[in-house]
Design an enzyme around this catalytic site. Sequence first.
Site, PDB file in Angstrom:
ATOM      1  N   ASP A  66     -41.978  32.647  22.542  1.00  0.00           N
ATOM      2  CA  ASP A  66     -42.046  33.662  23.585  1.00  0.00           C
ATOM      3  C   ASP A  66     -42.833  33.127  24.789  1.00  0.00           C
ATOM      4  O   ASP A  66     -44.012  32.774  24.650  1.00  0.00           O
ATOM      5  CB  ASP A  66     -42.734  34.906  23.008  1.00  0.00           C
ATOM      6  N   THR A  99     -38.827  35.990  30.038  1.00  0.00           N
ATOM      7  CA  THR A  99     -40.060  35.377  30.570  1.00  0.00           C
ATOM      8  C   THR A  99     -39.867  33.871  30.780  1.00  0.00           C
ATOM      9  O   THR A  99     -40.242  33.341  31.813  1.00  0.00           O
ATOM     10  CB  THR A  99     -41.251  35.609  29.619  1.00  0.00           C
ATOM     11  N   THR A 100     -39.281  33.211  29.785  1.00  0.00           N
ATOM     12  CA  THR A 100     -39.097  31.765  29.912  1.00  0.00           C
ATOM     13  C   THR A 100     -38.143  31.477  31.075  1.00  0.00           C
ATOM     14  O   THR A 100     -38.394  30.578  31.887  1.00  0.00           O
ATOM     15  CB  THR A 100     -38.531  31.183  28.595  1.00  0.00           C
ATOM     16  N   ASP A 409     -39.235  42.445  22.382  1.00  0.00           N
ATOM     17  CA  ASP A 409     -38.229  42.040  23.375  1.00  0.00           C
ATOM     18  C   ASP A 409     -36.942  42.837  23.180  1.00  0.00           C
ATOM     19  O   ASP A 409     -36.351  43.334  24.142  1.00  0.00           O
ATOM     20  CB  ASP A 409     -37.918  40.536  23.256  1.00  0.00           C
TER      21      ASP A 409
HETATM   22  N1  LIG Z   1     -25.575  32.894  21.654  1.00  0.00           N
HETATM   23  C1  LIG Z   1     -25.995  32.442  22.815  1.00  0.00           C
HETATM   24  N2  LIG Z   1     -25.301  31.501  23.475  1.00  0.00           N
HETATM   25  C2  LIG Z   1     -25.742  31.052  24.646  1.00  0.00           C
HETATM   26  N3  LIG Z   1     -26.867  31.457  25.263  1.00  0.00           N
HETATM   27  C3  LIG Z   1     -27.592  32.389  24.660  1.00  0.00           C
HETATM   28  C4  LIG Z   1     -27.208  32.939  23.411  1.00  0.00           C
HETATM   29  N4  LIG Z   1     -28.155  33.844  23.057  1.00  0.00           N
HETATM   30  C5  LIG Z   1     -29.067  33.869  24.041  1.00  0.00           C
HETATM   31  N5  LIG Z   1     -28.737  33.002  25.014  1.00  0.00           N
HETATM   32  C6  LIG Z   1     -29.440  32.745  26.275  1.00  0.00           C
HETATM   33  O1  LIG Z   1     -30.784  32.340  26.019  1.00  0.00           O
HETATM   34  C7  LIG Z   1     -31.555  32.676  27.173  1.00  0.00           C
HETATM   35  C8  LIG Z   1     -32.810  33.402  26.762  1.00  0.00           C
HETATM   36  O2  LIG Z   1     -33.595  32.594  25.955  1.00  0.00           O
HETATM   37  P1  LIG Z   1     -35.059  33.013  25.518  1.00  0.00           P
HETATM   38  O3  LIG Z   1     -35.599  31.877  24.729  1.00  0.00           O
HETATM   39  O4  LIG Z   1     -34.996  34.347  24.876  1.00  0.00           O
HETATM   40  O5  LIG Z   1     -35.835  33.067  26.852  1.00  0.00           O
HETATM   41  P2  LIG Z   1     -36.397  34.292  27.701  1.00  0.00           P
HETATM   42  O6  LIG Z   1     -37.850  34.297  27.426  1.00  0.00           O
HETATM   43  O7  LIG Z   1     -36.074  33.901  29.106  1.00  0.00           O
HETATM   44  O8  LIG Z   1     -35.693  35.522  27.258  1.00  0.00           O
HETATM   45  C9  LIG Z   1     -30.697  33.565  28.054  1.00  0.00           C
HETATM   46  O9  LIG Z   1     -30.216  32.820  29.137  1.00  0.00           O
HETATM   47  C10 LIG Z   1     -29.565  33.967  27.133  1.00  0.00           C
HETATM   48  O10 LIG Z   1     -28.381  34.239  27.834  1.00  0.00           O
HETATM   49 MG   LIG Z   2     -35.416  36.331  25.403  1.00  0.00          MG
END
Ligand SMILES: Nc1ncnc2c1ncn2[C@@H]1O[C@H](COP(=O)(O)OP(=O)(O)O)[C@@H](O)[C@H]1O
Ligand SMILES: [Mg+2]
Length: 562
Positions: A66, A99-100, A409
Amino acid sequence: MSTPQLAGTPVLILKEGSNRSRGRDALHANIMAAEIVAEAVRSALGPKGMDKMLVDGLGDVTITSDGRTVLDEMDIQHPAAKMVVEVAKTQDDMVGDGTTTAVVIAGELLKKAEDLLDQKIHPTTITKGYRQAAETALKVLDEIAIPIEPSNEKMMEAVARTSLYSKIISGERKHFAKIAVQAIKQIAEEKGRKVNVDIDQVQIQKKEGKSLGETTILNGLIISKEAASTGTCPTCVGNVCEIGSTSKSVKDAKIALINRALEIKKTEFDAKIQIRDPTKMKLFMDKEHDMLRDMVQKILDAGAKVVFCQKGIDDLAQHFLDRHGIYTVRNIKDEDMEKLSRATGAKIVTRINDIEPADLGYAATVEEREVGDEKMTFVEGCKNPKSICIFIRGGAKHVIDEAERAIHDALCVVRNVIQDPRIVAGGGAPEVELARRLRKYAGGVGGKEQLAINAFAEALERIPTTLAENAGLEPINVIVELRKKHEEGQLWSGVNIPSKKVGDMEEAQVHEPLKVVRQAITSAMEAATMILRIDDVIASSKSPMETPTRASTEIPGMSPYM
Ligand SMILES: Nc1ncnc2c1ncn2[C@@H]1O[C@H](COP(=O)(O)OP(=O)(O)O)[C@@H](O)[C@H]1O
Ligand SMILES: [Mg+2]
């Protein structure tokens, strides 16, 4: 920095030991500090992102992917780097996810700005270009977003699943997504045309043991307190009370919430009463006895079978309550009392004399259960509770802690969709589309701002390339293919991580709330432009600020794989 001289005498403005850097040097140092922060979280982005192990001063370990938690635990000192941490905080507070993403975009915007500064483009031109780009990007996002019905639970589950995909608990994402949607729908309250959703009304309880899949949602709450009642009812046979229940488990429970002590009120000043006659002593004690019994009688007359008391309960009052098989819990936290009120519909009573049947709440069962080594009170089967509980189970403390962050989240994204029922596909698809449209828009903008707009477009593309990189794909090939697909009009083409290919993310049901993507772009742009406008850094001698160097990219104690 040379000291200004006035007719040979140096003019000292700052305290001795103060540190000042100006112009390009200041900007360069700030940009580098912010970039280092963004680099630290980049490898955590997306379903194949890595987790970070953070060890605090006391040796406590947190394992997480996170963005906000990573940056919070890193205890960052540099002021510009702190501004990037603020991006993660704002993003988390406003929308709870992304957030990331926000931090990666902010870092990339600054990196691109550095290249523009090298080409002698003034920072104000860059910030102007970035602002124009963000404004256009938000407009395009609104245009391409897909409206959904607020009652569309399937879509909400898909949004929650996407948010959970990048977490340790992704194996159980379907189960957790269902729980998140159920929880938010239950606590949502329509107020005119607005829907109020207070995430705090979803109580999270966690306990090591069993597995993540056995995490449950309760139509009620769990109070981390054991019953004060003895569990045996002296007036009844065995453990079963005359009103049909043991006092450690009550069915069809009518619940009283009392926020004063069930005790005789102490005087505010010290008073000494001298009783010389033993009969008077008895009278004195009888009076106390009667007062406590009356107090309990009032509660019994109202029909309560369960008493949650915010303060203490006198032993004698407890005895009277036990005799009637009343389940009691004492010293309940203020916030738990509020939640109990919202869950059971009970009114919090201050004056016991005024307690009425209408003040009582309802739960199908109130029961003490032993979970692990702790006894807890389960309040279940409430009618339309406006405060509910998710009970997380899992093999290890680190896992359930991360599960809690992941559920937070997921709850936030479902709330976002309920409040603003518009979604976009994930997997970097919206970012590629925005980049494409921004490049077109830049062509029509005269001046050097267009270079900044193009840089903004490239910074957005860092999301799909990072997703690809983290999944072990070749980022250049992926971005080239994505650009081609978007040119051909395939709006939702993104990086499909499970199939390790470029694909239609809408078909793959990878959805994100529009609100999350909008906020990520806005907060990243704001942080980047703020840092770019600083041309003078004056730090007092006590400040921990140090000019960062590339060597400080390695954060002490952190994995070199970051
Ligand atoms: N199955 C998937 N295939 C491709 N991208 C994905 C999938 N699931 C989530 N994502 C992408 O991962 C990213 C979010 O990653 P995450 O580590 O949760 O970071 P954040 O803290 O920004 O939410 C988003 O761009 C989302 O669209
Ligand atoms: Mg996320």
